[in-house]
Every structure is written in C-alpha cells, then in structure tokens.
Design an enzyme around this catalytic site. Structure first.
Site, PDB file in Angstrom:
ATOM      1  N   GLU A 118       0.847  -1.188   0.000  1.00 31.05           N
ATOM      2  CA  GLU A 118       0.000   0.000   0.000  1.00 31.05           C
ATOM      3  C   GLU A 118       0.886   1.242   0.000  1.00 31.05           C
ATOM      4  O   GLU A 118       0.465   2.314   0.391  1.00 31.05           O
ATOM      5  CB  GLU A 118      -1.015  -0.006   1.140  1.00 31.05           C
ATOM      6  CG  GLU A 118      -0.488  -0.294   2.506  1.00 31.05           C
ATOM      7  CD  GLU A 118      -1.604  -0.391   3.540  1.00 31.05           C
ATOM      8  OE1 GLU A 118      -2.338   0.586   3.692  1.00 31.05           O
ATOM      9  OE2 GLU A 118      -1.736  -1.441   4.185  1.00 31.05           O
ATOM     10  N   CYS A 133      -3.705  -3.715   4.157  1.00 33.00           N
ATOM     11  CA  CYS A 133      -2.766  -4.726   4.680  1.00 33.00           C
ATOM     12  C   CYS A 133      -3.144  -6.157   4.303  1.00 33.00           C
ATOM     13  O   CYS A 133      -2.313  -7.061   4.422  1.00 33.00           O
ATOM     14  CB  CYS A 133      -2.679  -4.621   6.194  1.00 33.00           C
ATOM     15  SG  CYS A 133      -2.343  -2.954   6.766  1.00 33.00           S
ATOM     16  N   THR A 190       3.171   3.948  15.369  1.00 27.31           N
ATOM     17  CA  THR A 190       3.047   2.549  14.904  1.00 27.31           C
ATOM     18  C   THR A 190       3.709   2.339  13.541  1.00 27.31           C
ATOM     19  O   THR A 190       3.392   1.386  12.839  1.00 27.31           O
ATOM     20  CB  THR A 190       1.556   2.137  14.803  1.00 27.31           C
ATOM     21  OG1 THR A 190       0.941   2.922  13.769  1.00 27.31           O
ATOM     22  CG2 THR A 190       0.821   2.348  16.105  1.00 27.31           C
ATOM     23  N   SER A 211     -10.822   2.639  13.445  1.00 31.96           N
ATOM     24  CA  SER A 211     -10.148   1.567  12.692  1.00 31.96           C
ATOM     25  C   SER A 211     -10.020   0.317  13.568  1.00 31.96           C
ATOM     26  O   SER A 211     -10.101  -0.811  13.075  1.00 31.96           O
ATOM     27  CB  SER A 211      -8.779   2.021  12.187  1.00 31.96           C
ATOM     28  OG  SER A 211      -7.824   2.102  13.220  1.00 31.96           O
ATOM     29  N   HIS A 268      -3.046 -10.116  11.808  1.00 27.90           N
ATOM     30  CA  HIS A 268      -2.483  -8.849  11.329  1.00 27.90           C
ATOM     31  C   HIS A 268      -2.156  -8.015  12.573  1.00 27.90           C
ATOM     32  O   HIS A 268      -3.004  -7.867  13.458  1.00 27.90           O
ATOM     33  CB  HIS A 268      -3.481  -8.115  10.431  1.00 27.90           C
ATOM     34  CG  HIS A 268      -3.058  -6.698  10.165  1.00 27.90           C
ATOM     35  ND1 HIS A 268      -1.859  -6.399   9.568  1.00 27.90           N
ATOM     36  CD2 HIS A 268      -3.641  -5.506  10.459  1.00 27.90           C
ATOM     37  CE1 HIS A 268      -1.730  -5.089   9.483  1.00 27.90           C
ATOM     38  NE2 HIS A 268      -2.794  -4.519  10.022  1.00 27.90           N
ATOM     39  N   SER A 282      -7.600  -2.412   6.080  1.00 28.46           N
ATOM     40  CA  SER A 282      -8.573  -1.340   6.291  1.00 28.46           C
ATOM     41  C   SER A 282      -9.367  -1.109   5.022  1.00 28.46           C
ATOM     42  O   SER A 282      -8.904  -1.401   3.921  1.00 28.46           O
ATOM     43  CB  SER A 282      -7.845  -0.046   6.658  1.00 28.46           C
ATOM     44  OG  SER A 282      -7.191  -0.196   7.881  1.00 28.46           O
TER      45      SER A 282
HETATM   46  N1  CAA Z   1       1.035   2.890  30.416  1.00 29.73           N
HETATM   47  C1  CAA Z   1       0.417   1.797  29.903  1.00 29.73           C
HETATM   48  N2  CAA Z   1      -0.503   1.876  28.900  1.00 29.73           N
HETATM   49  C2  CAA Z   1      -0.783   3.102  28.401  1.00 29.73           C
HETATM   50  C3  CAA Z   1      -0.182   4.269  28.876  1.00 29.73           C
HETATM   51  C4  CAA Z   1       0.777   4.124  29.933  1.00 29.73           C
HETATM   52  N3  CAA Z   1       1.397   5.174  30.434  1.00 29.73           N
HETATM   53  N4  CAA Z   1      -0.668   5.310  28.188  1.00 29.73           N
HETATM   54  C5  CAA Z   1      -1.565   4.813  27.294  1.00 29.73           C
HETATM   55  N5  CAA Z   1      -1.637   3.484  27.420  1.00 29.73           N
HETATM   56  C6  CAA Z   1      -2.452   2.553  26.647  1.00 29.73           C
HETATM   57  C7  CAA Z   1      -3.863   3.019  26.426  1.00 29.73           C
HETATM   58  O1  CAA Z   1      -4.710   2.702  27.526  1.00 29.73           O
HETATM   59  C8  CAA Z   1      -4.218   2.282  25.161  1.00 29.73           C
HETATM   60  O2  CAA Z   1      -4.512   0.928  25.451  1.00 29.73           O
HETATM   61  P1  CAA Z   1      -6.017   0.379  25.376  1.00 29.73           P
HETATM   62  O3  CAA Z   1      -6.518   0.653  23.986  1.00 29.73           O
HETATM   63  O4  CAA Z   1      -5.880  -1.067  25.656  1.00 29.73           O
HETATM   64  O5  CAA Z   1      -6.777   1.137  26.429  1.00 29.73           O
HETATM   65  C9  CAA Z   1      -2.890   2.264  24.378  1.00 29.73           C
HETATM   66  O6  CAA Z   1      -1.883   2.503  25.342  1.00 29.73           O
HETATM   67  C10 CAA Z   1      -2.800   3.330  23.305  1.00 29.73           C
HETATM   68  O7  CAA Z   1      -3.054   4.577  23.927  1.00 29.73           O
HETATM   69  P2  CAA Z   1      -4.018   5.621  23.238  1.00 29.73           P
HETATM   70  O8  CAA Z   1      -5.300   4.953  22.819  1.00 29.73           O
HETATM   71  O9  CAA Z   1      -4.129   6.812  24.132  1.00 29.73           O
HETATM   72  O10 CAA Z   1      -3.154   5.979  21.973  1.00 29.73           O
HETATM   73  P3  CAA Z   1      -3.423   7.030  20.829  1.00 29.73           P
HETATM   74  O11 CAA Z   1      -4.760   7.663  20.988  1.00 29.73           O
HETATM   75  O12 CAA Z   1      -2.248   7.927  20.774  1.00 29.73           O
HETATM   76  O13 CAA Z   1      -3.459   6.178  19.490  1.00 29.73           O
HETATM   77  C11 CAA Z   1      -3.978   4.497  17.908  1.00 29.73           C
HETATM   78  C12 CAA Z   1      -3.582   4.790  19.362  1.00 29.73           C
HETATM   79  C13 CAA Z   1      -5.393   5.017  17.652  1.00 29.73           C
HETATM   80  C14 CAA Z   1      -3.932   3.007  17.677  1.00 29.73           C
HETATM   81  C15 CAA Z   1      -2.979   5.224  16.947  1.00 29.73           C
HETATM   82  O14 CAA Z   1      -1.675   4.752  17.161  1.00 29.73           O
HETATM   83  C16 CAA Z   1      -3.339   5.076  15.497  1.00 29.73           C
HETATM   84  O15 CAA Z   1      -4.135   5.830  14.941  1.00 29.73           O
HETATM   85  N6  CAA Z   1      -2.698   4.087  14.793  1.00 29.73           N
HETATM   86  C17 CAA Z   1      -2.898   3.881  13.363  1.00 29.73           C
HETATM   87  C18 CAA Z   1      -4.183   3.134  13.071  1.00 29.73           C
HETATM   88  C19 CAA Z   1      -4.091   1.683  13.474  1.00 29.73           C
HETATM   89  O16 CAA Z   1      -3.030   1.102  13.600  1.00 29.73           O
HETATM   90  N7  CAA Z   1      -5.262   1.043  13.638  1.00 29.73           N
HETATM   91  C20 CAA Z   1      -5.328  -0.361  13.959  1.00 29.73           C
HETATM   92  C21 CAA Z   1      -6.508  -1.033  13.322  1.00 29.73           C
HETATM   93  S1  CAA Z   1      -6.509  -0.718  11.572  1.00 29.73           S
HETATM   94  C22 CAA Z   1      -5.346  -1.801  10.918  1.00 29.73           C
HETATM   95  O17 CAA Z   1      -4.985  -2.742  11.555  1.00 29.73           O
HETATM   96  C23 CAA Z   1      -4.800  -1.507   9.560  1.00 29.73           C
HETATM   97  C24 CAA Z   1      -3.431  -0.953   9.677  1.00 29.73           C
HETATM   98  O18 CAA Z   1      -2.435  -1.712   9.678  1.00 29.73           O
HETATM   99  C25 CAA Z   1      -3.254   0.501   9.829  1.00 29.73           C
END
Ligand code: CAA
Length: 445
Positions: A83, A120, A163, A211, A244, A364
């Site tokens: 992609e 993916c 990520t 997502s 994945h 996605s």
């Molecule tokens: N200690 C331990 N854990 C902590 C922490 C700390 N100090 N601070 C945060 N965390 C945890 C949170 O609780 C959360 O875990 P849970 O979901 O289990 O509650 C985790 O760490 C992530 O924290 P946030 O949710 O606050 O993180 P974020 O808002 O900055 O973003 C995300 C997370 C939305 C995944 C972001 O990284 C993102 O947008 N990633 C790209 C999209 C993605 O990967 N999506 C996955 C599904 S889609 C897919 O799979 C296709 C693909 O490859 C992209």
C-alpha cells in the site's frame, strides 16, 4: 489432493531503528510505557536513504531464491502486495524483477506479474492468488514469488506515527510446501468502511479508534464465515493464531474477543462459570446497550483468568515478538507474525509438524480473512535459516533529529538528500530517477 502453501520465506527489515520508549516518547512528552505496555512496541524500523519498497522486496526475494537454489525459470509468477506504491501504472513487481535480472542469468519474461492492493490484507490475497493459480494447474511446475513490502509512514504528529515501520516479506508458494500448507477453507468479513485510506496521498487519513473497532468487527465476521464451512474453532485446535499486527496492543484485543467466541458453549465456558459466570447472552438483556455493558464487564474478568492468560501466552504472545521490534509492516505484518510464532517453536525445540495455525489477516477499508494452515514436516529447517534477529540487532539507532530527516527523505512531496546511515553491501539500492521519472536501482557488491 496436492498440498499447496508456503515453501519458504525471507524477511528484510528497513535498516534504521527508532527507539520508541527511549527516543520518541520523551520528544512527545509521553510515558514510555504507553509504547511498551499500551501499544506493545519497543521500536520501529525505517528505510535508510538507499532503501525503499523495491529494494527491500528485491533483497528479501534474492535471499529466498539463493537459499532455495532457484533460477528465474523456476518462477512463473511474481505478485507484490503493497500500500506504499509510487507508480499508478507500472507494478512494483516489474521493478523487483528488473533488480533480480541484474544478478541472475536468465529473466522473468514468462512470469505473470502484478500488484495487489487492499490495504494490509493484500499480502494474504496475493498468497491466495498464487494458491489458486497452482491449484488450477496453470503453473507449469513453477512456483510463485509473493512479496509483501511497505513503508508504513504516517504524517508527523498523527497518532499513527507511533506505529510506523518498514520491511518486506518474500514467500515462495509451491506444491508440497516445506513450511505450511494453506487450507481450502476461507472466511471473509468485508464491508465498505472509511477508517483508514489514502485517496491519492502518501500518508494515510486515519480514524484510529474507529479503525480498531472495524478491525474487530470484520475479523469476527470472517471467523463466523470460516466456521460456516469448517468445524467450530476451539482454543485447543491451533498451535498459534497469527493476526495482522498493526501494533501488538491491537492483537491483545483481537485475541480476547476470539477466545470468548471460541469457548462459548464449550466445557471451558462452563468451567470458568464458577469464577466469572457464563457469557452474557443478548436475549437476556432489555436492550443492546445493557448487553454491551455486560459483555465489557465479562471480558474484563475473562482476561484475568488463569485459563485465558495461559492460552494467550502460548498461542498469541509468541506471534508478536518480531512486530514489537519493527512496528507495522502493513501487507507483511501477518506474515511476520506467522514467522515469529514458528521461530519461537523452533527455538524451544517444539515439534510442530502436522499442527495447525489459524491466520487472521486484515486490511482497512475493510476486509478480514480467516484461513487455517497445517505445519509441514520440514518447517524447522526453513525457519532456522532466517536471520531476522541479526538484522534487527544491526539496525542503526536514530536520534530524534535523524528520524525527522529520514521521514522527510521518504516523503514524496519533499526532495531532501541525506547521507546513508549504513553502508550497503551485497544488496539492491535506490540510485535515483530515470528519463521517464522511473525509479532506478543497482546491485552493490
Ligand atoms: N502505560 C500503559 N498503557 C498506556 C499508557 C501508559 N502510560 N498510556 C496509554 N496506554 C495505553 C492506552 O490505555 C491504550 O490501550 P487500550 O486501547 O488497551 O486502552 C494504548 O496505550 C494506546 O493509547 P491511546 O489509545 O491513548 O493511543 P493514541 O490515541 O495515541 O493512538 C492508535 C492509538 C489510535 C492506535 C494510533 O496509534 C493510530 O491511529 N494508529 C494507526 C491506526 C491503526 O493502527 N489502527 C489499527 C486497526 S486498523 C489496521 O490494523 C490496519 C493498519 O495496519 C493501519
């Protein structure tokens, strides 16, 4: 019936590393444990200045062909899943074939080439295409080369930046495979979703939280579809379940949901009932909201049980070992999860021949696919050949300022020249642009 599946694979990681807890978190003013414990990531891999999706894919393919003693004539098909393509017409597989032809006598002129796109999941779809081609008897005794290659970059400041990753997996698909045989049965969960997309842009538009919901919903549909044509899935049926892995924390959620699904109406659910009660059934609740609340509470309890923790530690955790160190490789991600699981079994001396894997792929946009795999007799010899640990250890460790330069270097909208951080040796490198703006490559001894 002839067995068809993955005969061998090779992995090529981008040669740079960004330490997430040590280098990235302090710059973002965040707790390092958000990365290590929350997302489950220690580091991301990035391409050096001379690397891109073509060099990484070609380098993985060359290692694979050399190791298996193959010549171009042995390959009837080259499919690239990505992609991160930079050309809307000429497929990446032609660039990779061109690279390989620089170092091999002979050519791939009679090999069918293409490029697969569905986020993916395209890597698994390419495996499926190769499988179907061989099963249909159109391969003329030749094998297929399937290459999943990506630079998973997000805009700087996007939550997805944590990520990122870059690397390639090359897989040889053939009859009587040495590694795993693919099941004929497949299940799909597919819907028109706008959770993650790149409408003619390099960096994705992402609704991160959504997502994650879409991933789980489509995966669940795919499992149900798979079960409609095979036996119900059961936790004890599979040695490993590679998913994945955009980041290991996502798989933590998928694993729990999968376990809850698999144990429903089984003696495992009954034995756990004494401790945490039976799973809530929707019919017992007045409305959907109350049911979902009950499910959330039940899942919180389920994930703390010894039974679940033990199962997760054995069946899921080993699939995440490579991903923790390299980040998201998009199309290659589920394939490094499988490799990590088999590597863990080989390292502990476990005999896996004849055991089964359940493979959960996802893209996605969105689509999930579930299929099973049976581990072949010579799997351990194949896995012993991987040098992914050495590659991971040898990466150049970027400072944050260097990371920003590398990100800019690979940003298609910028023209930034930077020095290589590593010295290329016995590998394909990117050398610039040709007369029609095509990217050019050469092999460095
Ligand atoms: N200690 C331990 N854990 C902590 C922490 C700390 N100090 N601070 C945060 N965390 C945890 C949170 O609780 C959360 O875990 P849970 O979901 O289990 O509650 C985790 O760490 C992530 O924290 P946030 O949710 O606050 O993180 P974020 O808002 O900055 O973003 C995300 C997370 C939305 C995944 C972001 O990284 C993102 O947008 N990633 C790209 C999209 C993605 O990967 N999506 C996955 C599904 S889609 C897919 O799979 C296709 C693909 O490859 C992209």
């Amino acid at each position: 019936m002839t067995a068809v599946g993955i005969d061998a694979l090779e992995i090529w990681t981008g040669k740079l590393k960004l330490d997430l807890p040590g280098t990235f978190a302090p710059q973002k003013g965040e707790d390092p444990e958000k990365y290590t414990k929350g997302l489950g990531l220690n580091a991301s891999s990035f391409p050096d200045a001379h690397e891109d999706i073509v060099t990484m894919g070609a380098n993985a393919a060359k290692r694979l062909m050399e190791r298996k003693g193959l010549a171009p004539d042995d390959i009837g098909r080259i499919d690239v899943a990505t992609e991160s393509a930079f050309d809307n017409s000429k497929p990446v597989s032609t660039y990779i074939a061109g690279c390989l032809e620089q170092v091999y006598d002979g050519d791939f002129h009679h090999a069918n080439k293409g490029e697969r796109k569905f986020a993916c999941i395209a890597g698994t779809q390419s495996l499926d295409d190769a499988y179907n081609w061989i099963k249909a008897g159109r391969n003329r005794d030749r094998a297929a080369l399937v290459i999943a290659t990506d630079t998973a970059l997000y805009a700087r400041g996007d939550p997805g930046e944590a990520t990122q990753g870059a690397g390639a997996v090359a897989m040889l698909v053939d009859e009587d495979p040495d590694l795993v045989e693919l099941s004929t049965e497949q299940g799909y969960g597919s819907a028109d979703e706008t959770d993650f997309l790149k409408p003619n842009q390099q960096f994705p538009s992402v609704d991160g939280k959504r997502s994650m919901q879409v991933y789980l919903a489509r995966m669940r549909e795919a499992v149900e579809d798979f079960e409609s044509i095979s036996d119900p899935t059961h936790p004890e049926d599979f040695a490993y379940i590679p998913f994945h892995t955009p980041f290991p924390g996502m798989v933590r959620k998928a694993g729990l949901l999968g376990y809850r699904h698999m144990i429903r109406n089984t003696p495992i659910e009954e034995s756990l009932a004494e401790e945490i009660g039976l799973q809530p059934r929707e019919d017992d609740y007045a409305d959907r909201e109350a049911y979902e609340e009950a499910i959330r509470e039940h899942m919180d309890e389920l994930k703390s049980t010894d039974e679940y923790r033990e199962w997760y530690g054995e069946v899921i955790e080993p699939t995440l070992a490579i991903s923790r160190e390299v980040g998201n490789w998009y199309t290659g991600s589920v394939h490094i999860a499988r490799a990590a699981a088999l590597k863990s079994a080989a390292e502990s001396g476990r005999d896996l021949a004849g055991e089964r894997l359940l493979v959960g792929s996802y893209g996605s946009g969105a689509q999930a696919e579930i299929h099973a795999e049976t581990v072949a007799d010579d799997w351990a010899e194949e896995i012993d050949e991987l040098n992914v640990d050495e590659q991971i250890d040898e990466r150049y460790d970027l400072s944050f300022a260097e990371y920003e330069k590398v990100h800019d270097r690979h940003n298609h909208d910028k023209t930034i020249d930077i020095e290589d951080f590593t010295v290329p040796e016995e590998e394909f490198v990117f050398t610039g642009w040709g007369r029609m703006n095509e990217r050019t490559y050469e092999y460095v001894e």
